[in-house]
Design a protein around this motif. Structure first.
Motif, PDB file in Angstrom:
ATOM      1  N   GLU A  67       0.754  -1.268   0.078  1.00  0.00           N
ATOM      2  CA  GLU A  67      -0.047  -0.088  -0.013  1.00  0.00           C
ATOM      3  C   GLU A  67       0.918   1.167  -0.070  1.00  0.00           C
ATOM      4  O   GLU A  67       1.967   1.415   0.336  1.00  0.00           O
ATOM      5  CB  GLU A  67      -1.029  -0.079   1.295  1.00  0.00           C
ATOM      6  CG  GLU A  67      -1.777  -1.261   1.079  1.00  0.00           C
ATOM      7  CD  GLU A  67      -3.062  -1.353   2.436  1.00  0.00           C
ATOM      8  OE1 GLU A  67      -3.072  -0.132   3.046  1.00  0.00           O
ATOM      9  OE2 GLU A  67      -3.526  -2.179   2.268  1.00  0.00           O
ATOM     10  N   PRO A  71      -3.241   8.216   0.470  1.00  0.00           N
ATOM     11  CA  PRO A  71      -4.180   7.767  -0.314  1.00  0.00           C
ATOM     12  C   PRO A  71      -4.534   8.444  -1.691  1.00  0.00           C
ATOM     13  O   PRO A  71      -5.484   7.763  -2.486  1.00  0.00           O
ATOM     14  CB  PRO A  71      -5.292   7.744   0.721  1.00  0.00           C
ATOM     15  CG  PRO A  71      -4.827   9.037   1.648  1.00  0.00           C
ATOM     16  CD  PRO A  71      -3.482   8.865   1.796  1.00  0.00           C
ATOM     17  N   ASP A  72      -4.181   9.673  -1.764  1.00  0.00           N
ATOM     18  CA  ASP A  72      -4.454  10.504  -2.968  1.00  0.00           C
ATOM     19  C   ASP A  72      -3.478  10.420  -4.116  1.00  0.00           C
ATOM     20  O   ASP A  72      -3.694  11.122  -5.112  1.00  0.00           O
ATOM     21  CB  ASP A  72      -4.614  12.033  -2.480  1.00  0.00           C
ATOM     22  CG  ASP A  72      -5.651  12.406  -1.504  1.00  0.00           C
ATOM     23  OD1 ASP A  72      -6.827  11.607  -1.556  1.00  0.00           O
ATOM     24  OD2 ASP A  72      -5.512  13.031  -0.518  1.00  0.00           O
ATOM     25  N   TRP A  78      -4.491  -2.223  -4.050  1.00  0.00           N
ATOM     26  CA  TRP A  78      -5.905  -1.844  -4.165  1.00  0.00           C
ATOM     27  C   TRP A  78      -6.277  -1.791  -5.620  1.00  0.00           C
ATOM     28  O   TRP A  78      -7.317  -2.113  -5.976  1.00  0.00           O
ATOM     29  CB  TRP A  78      -6.638  -0.709  -3.373  1.00  0.00           C
ATOM     30  CG  TRP A  78      -6.306  -0.820  -1.962  1.00  0.00           C
ATOM     31  CD1 TRP A  78      -5.416  -0.521  -1.038  1.00  0.00           C
ATOM     32  CD2 TRP A  78      -7.187  -1.779  -1.370  1.00  0.00           C
ATOM     33  NE1 TRP A  78      -5.605  -0.943   0.257  1.00  0.00           N
ATOM     34  CE2 TRP A  78      -6.814  -1.595   0.148  1.00  0.00           C
ATOM     35  CE3 TRP A  78      -8.520  -2.338  -1.655  1.00  0.00           C
ATOM     36  CZ2 TRP A  78      -7.394  -2.419   1.108  1.00  0.00           C
ATOM     37  CZ3 TRP A  78      -8.916  -3.045  -0.506  1.00  0.00           C
ATOM     38  CH2 TRP A  78      -8.662  -3.138   0.888  1.00  0.00           C
TER      39      TRP A  78
END
Length: 103
Positions: A67, A71-72, A78
């Motif tokens: 990961e 998150p942006d 994912w």
């Protein structure tokens, strides 16, 4: 799982997917052939051939689920699924440059 002899190397961070942990231009000391553990930062080859630094979170589907810390930005498991063991190229041991002071 067969591992080649572990060797040391340097990696340069490109992009913003690992902010705030790492920044574009950071230099990292990495260990090729080291076995990752959950939570380690690792150098991986993504399915499109891009080599990137990600966080190994768990073993899954015969490989590693990785990961990004931001998150942006960027790509991680994912979007592309587990990264095959052979495409986990190295484990990050420490940032060697720039030296940052806490705070």
């Amino acid at each position: 799982m067969r591992r080649e002899l572990a060797t040391w190397g340097l990696a340069v961070v490109r992009g913003r997917s690992m902010r705030p942990t790492l920044r574009d231009g950071d230099r990292l000391l990495v260990r090729h052939g080291a076995a990752p553990r959950p939570g380690d930062l690792v150098v991986v080859r993504l399915p499109d051939g891009v080599v990137a630094v990600k966080r190994a979170t768990m073993r899954r589907d015969g490989g590693w689920w990785v990961e990004r810390d931001n998150p942006d930005e960027g790509v991680d498991s994912w979007q592309v699924g587990a990264i095959p063991e052979a495409d986990v190229l190295a484990v990050v041991r420490l940032r060697v440059w720039p030296l940052r002071r806490p705070g």
